[in-house]
Design a protein around this motif. Structure first.
Motif, PDB file in Angstrom:
ATOM      1  N   ALA A  11     -12.357   0.652 -12.582  1.00  0.00           N
ATOM      2  CA  ALA A  11     -11.530  -0.256 -11.927  1.00  0.00           C
ATOM      3  C   ALA A  11     -10.393  -0.029 -11.610  1.00  0.00           C
ATOM      4  O   ALA A  11      -9.613  -0.237 -10.430  1.00  0.00           O
ATOM      5  CB  ALA A  11     -11.329  -1.438 -12.864  1.00  0.00           C
ATOM      6  N   ASP A  12      -9.499   0.987 -12.424  1.00  0.00           N
ATOM      7  CA  ASP A  12      -8.023   1.546 -12.147  1.00  0.00           C
ATOM      8  C   ASP A  12      -8.277   2.394 -11.065  1.00  0.00           C
ATOM      9  O   ASP A  12      -7.253   2.545 -10.190  1.00  0.00           O
ATOM     10  CB  ASP A  12      -7.662   2.299 -13.121  1.00  0.00           C
ATOM     11  N   PHE A  14     -10.259   2.381  -8.417  1.00  0.00           N
ATOM     12  CA  PHE A  14     -10.583   1.701  -7.122  1.00  0.00           C
ATOM     13  C   PHE A  14      -9.370   1.137  -6.566  1.00  0.00           C
ATOM     14  O   PHE A  14      -8.988   1.177  -5.581  1.00  0.00           O
ATOM     15  CB  PHE A  14     -11.635   0.479  -7.401  1.00  0.00           C
ATOM     16  N   LYS A  15      -8.517   0.652  -7.465  1.00  0.00           N
ATOM     17  CA  LYS A  15      -7.208  -0.089  -7.236  1.00  0.00           C
ATOM     18  C   LYS A  15      -6.204   0.868  -6.708  1.00  0.00           C
ATOM     19  O   LYS A  15      -5.530   0.804  -5.669  1.00  0.00           O
ATOM     20  CB  LYS A  15      -6.429  -0.723  -8.749  1.00  0.00           C
ATOM     21  N   GLY A  16      -6.304   2.102  -7.452  1.00  0.00           N
ATOM     22  CA  GLY A  16      -5.507   3.119  -7.233  1.00  0.00           C
ATOM     23  C   GLY A  16      -5.892   3.596  -5.540  1.00  0.00           C
ATOM     24  O   GLY A  16      -4.879   4.036  -5.001  1.00  0.00           O
ATOM     25  N   GLY A  18      -7.000   1.950  -3.247  1.00  0.00           N
ATOM     26  CA  GLY A  18      -6.650   1.117  -2.208  1.00  0.00           C
ATOM     27  C   GLY A  18      -7.990   0.403  -1.884  1.00  0.00           C
ATOM     28  O   GLY A  18      -8.185  -0.372  -0.896  1.00  0.00           O
ATOM     29  N   THR A  20     -10.493  -2.685  -1.527  1.00  0.00           N
ATOM     30  CA  THR A  20     -10.176  -4.191  -1.498  1.00  0.00           C
ATOM     31  C   THR A  20     -11.389  -5.002  -1.512  1.00  0.00           C
ATOM     32  O   THR A  20     -11.436  -6.269  -2.180  1.00  0.00           O
ATOM     33  CB  THR A  20      -9.643  -4.736  -0.214  1.00  0.00           C
ATOM     34  N   LEU A  36     -13.020  -5.270 -12.885  1.00  0.00           N
ATOM     35  CA  LEU A  36     -12.617  -5.578 -11.551  1.00  0.00           C
ATOM     36  C   LEU A  36     -11.687  -6.904 -11.664  1.00  0.00           C
ATOM     37  O   LEU A  36     -10.698  -7.164 -10.853  1.00  0.00           O
ATOM     38  CB  LEU A  36     -13.316  -5.496 -10.380  1.00  0.00           C
ATOM     39  N   ARG A  39      -8.510  -6.545 -14.159  1.00  0.00           N
ATOM     40  CA  ARG A  39      -7.419  -5.524 -13.830  1.00  0.00           C
ATOM     41  C   ARG A  39      -6.982  -5.318 -12.378  1.00  0.00           C
ATOM     42  O   ARG A  39      -5.879  -4.818 -12.055  1.00  0.00           O
ATOM     43  CB  ARG A  39      -7.953  -4.223 -14.350  1.00  0.00           C
ATOM     44  N   THR A  40      -7.959  -6.067 -11.445  1.00  0.00           N
ATOM     45  CA  THR A  40      -7.677  -6.226 -10.196  1.00  0.00           C
ATOM     46  C   THR A  40      -7.622  -7.277  -9.401  1.00  0.00           C
ATOM     47  O   THR A  40      -8.413  -8.310 -10.015  1.00  0.00           O
ATOM     48  CB  THR A  40      -8.426  -4.993  -9.338  1.00  0.00           C
ATOM     49  N   ASP A  41      -7.503  -7.310  -7.860  1.00  0.00           N
ATOM     50  CA  ASP A  41      -8.068  -8.464  -7.200  1.00  0.00           C
ATOM     51  C   ASP A  41      -9.172  -8.074  -6.167  1.00  0.00           C
ATOM     52  O   ASP A  41      -9.230  -8.742  -5.232  1.00  0.00           O
ATOM     53  CB  ASP A  41      -6.555  -9.003  -6.393  1.00  0.00           C
ATOM     54  N   ILE A  42      -9.736  -6.966  -6.456  1.00  0.00           N
ATOM     55  CA  ILE A  42     -10.699  -6.580  -5.577  1.00  0.00           C
ATOM     56  C   ILE A  42     -12.038  -7.674  -5.630  1.00  0.00           C
ATOM     57  O   ILE A  42     -12.246  -8.055  -6.548  1.00  0.00           O
ATOM     58  CB  ILE A  42     -11.231  -5.227  -6.179  1.00  0.00           C
TER      59      ILE A  42
END
Length: 558
Positions: A11-12, A14-16, A18, A20, A36, A39-42
């Motif tokens: 998850a981290d 994927f966020k790093g 970029g 979406t 996800l 920890r993210t808005d994916i």
């Protein structure tokens, strides 16, 4: 280093990088999907088929230049591999993640146990397994690196466990992100200076040179440099389907798409050239109409980032192994120090070929015939597609009609096409819209193509992916008509016709029943208003255009 789960690391990362959106059929990497959310808005796009998920990831990648992510558990992995074929052919950076066999239960007939890794080998640049949680950071990092470097393409990671349950295990590890590999191209290799001079000298000396450009120009984001160099040297530009948006049709140096799904005037122009400079294209069978356009033996130059491509299909007088934008920029710099080139006679000849094509096809492009002619749809799209729109096109007759008959009018319009798989365009258009939500996305397909993945209309409605799908609905796959007529002795028979015709269906009615906008067009004059309505709807929309099944796309001119 603290202990963490593989899911948290993925998850981290994927966020790093970029990311979406992730496109998948569950159940796979379940813990990762929970992380996800935490920890993210994916966005986690649950599709109705693994092949659709791969196509959506492909459309996302081509629209954004960033790797598209698709996933499936072990039982759906083969479908995902099948969906990667188009990304492989188009050199699109897609990362496929699947569940896989656990060493502790191999060869014991575990439920759904199949070794899927070999199926990914023909359609990936890198195909690997993740068998220990501590390997997750470096393997995911390498997946991004492999997908975007050099000539981009798909990669596959198989995670241990039929659903990739290894992501729930802990190890001492942390996310590893190489920001350069978040999109194409991460590196821009430079051409050799002496070879730049050699290429430029050949381009200047030729009487009738032409650029034939491919998807490498698009991947490199080198459209502006291409147009500038063409203007500087007064050289016409033909494109492959993958690079149709490299130069607008209304640019004086644009001659259109060359090859098999092409415009007649483009093929004739390339045939009359005395020097062809291939830029960012493999000069494969489609772009050259099976190596007839240009003919073997033509004086040729090739510019490509992949050394294995250079000189594969045509003997060369010179070449540059470099990133397309870097190579075109260096050529521009050197050309700027030299006197202008006068190619008035060649450009007048090219302009004549283009005008003759328009005169020949204008009656079909503006026809008021009912049922509607497909040429008229393409003409209406040329006139009314918004300047910031992205057009996504299927293969087969859809690719032929739009490759030859549709004109991009603005450098800010984009064009993405199937590299060979019918049905690709609709799910790919959904992925493209996810990548560029602020832009209008118009999909052009036929009823034969739309049937493949029509279930994803529900996906579009559920996730509010507001594409506009234009369906050339003639009740059949009439690209096959010529072939079946031929095997039936050169004439059409009732039984032969059964092999390429369907039940006539109102797709607008189906769209409305699912919650999308559905508009049926039966007269040519209705199309512009229907497109305007669909673009303004704020919902997924389907425009069902009733067309003439007897009208076939013109065969390529060689």
């Amino acid at each position: 280093m603290a202990k963490t789960t593989g899911a948290q690391v993925i998850a981290d990362m994927f966020k790093g990088y970029g990311v979406t959106h992730v496109f998948m059929v569950p159940a796979v990497l379940r813990r990762t999907f929970a992380e996800l959310e935490f920890r993210t808005d994916i966005a986690r796009i649950h599709t109705h088929g693994e092949k659709s998920a791969a196509y959506m990831a492909d459309g996302y990648a081509r629209a954004s230049g960033k790797p598209g992510i698709c996933m499936a558990q072990v039982v759906g992995a083969l479908n995902l591999a099948a969906g990667l074929r188009d990304a492989w052919l188009a050199q699109s950076p897609v990362i496929a993640m699947t569940g896989g066999r656990d060493p502790r239960t191999k060869f014991r007939k575990l439920y759904q146990e199949v070794d899927d890794v070999p199926a990914f080998e023909p359609v990936t640049k890198w195909n690997a397994t993740v068998d220990a949680p501590e390997r997750i950071p470096d393997m995911v990092r390498q997946a991004f690196r492999a997908a975007v470097t050099g000539a981009p393409g798909p990669v596959h990671l198989q995670f241990r466990g039929n659903e990739g349950q290894i992501d729930a295990e802990e190890a001492e590890m942390e996310a590893e992100i190489d920001e350069r590999c978040a999109r194409v191209p991460p590196f821009r290799p430079e051409p050799e200076p002496e070879q730049v001079d050699r290429v430029l000298a050949l381009l200047r000396e030729a009487a009738r040179p032409i650029f034939v450009v491919g998807g490498g120009v698009r991947n490199s984001r080198a459209q502006a440099e291409l147009r500038a160099l063409a203007e500087q040297l007064q050289i016409p530009v033909a494109t492959s389907l993958n690079a149709k948006d490299a130069i607008p049709a209304n640019h004086p140096l644009s001659v259109g798409v060359v090859g098999s799904y092409s415009r007649e005037s483009a093929n004739l122009t390339v045939k009359r050239a005395d020097l062809v400079c291939f830029v960012g294209t493999e000069a494969g069978g489609m772009t050259t109409h099976i190596w007839q356009v240009p003919a073997p033996g033509i004086a040729a130059i090739q510019i490509d980032i992949n050394p294995e491509t250079i000189g594969r299909n045509y003997p060369l007088q010179a070449s540059l192994c470099a990133d397309a934008r870097a190579a075109l920029t260096r050529l521009m710099e050197r050309a700027g120090t030299q006197p202008p080139v006068n190619r008035r006679a060649w450009l007048d000849e090219v302009a004549g070929l283009k005008h003759r094509w328009y005169d020949k096809y204008l009656p079909a492009l503006t026809s008021d015939a009912i049922p509607i002619r497909p040429e008229r749809i393409c003409h209406e799209l040329s006139l009314h597609t918004p300047d910031d729109a992205m057009v996504v096109v299927d293969t087969g007759h859809a690719g032929m009609w739009m490759g030859g008959m549709f004109d991009l009018r603005s450098a800010s319009q984009s064009y993405i096409r199937s590299a060979g798989h019918l049905g690709w365009a609709f799910p790919a258009g959904l992925g493209a819209k996810c990548a560029q939500p602020e832009r209008p996305v118009i999909v052009f397909t036929g009823d034969a193509g739309f049937w493949y993945h029509i279930a994803e209309l529900e996906t579009a409605v559920r996730w509010k992916i507001n594409t506009v799908v234009v369906v050339n609905n003639n009740g059949g796959g009439n690209q096959s008509k010529r072939g079946f007529d031929r095997v039936y002795g050169g004439q059409q028979t009732e039984k032969g016709r059964e092999l390429w015709t369907y039940t006539q269906v109102d797709f607008a009615e189906i769209a409305r029943s699912i919650g999308a906008v559905g508009i049926r067009v039966t007269q040519p004059a209705q199309f512009a208003g229907a497109l305007e309505q669909a673009l303004a709807a704020g919902r997924p929309a389907v425009i069902d255009v009733v067309t003439d099944i007897e009208v076939l796309a013109p065969p390529p001119v060689a």
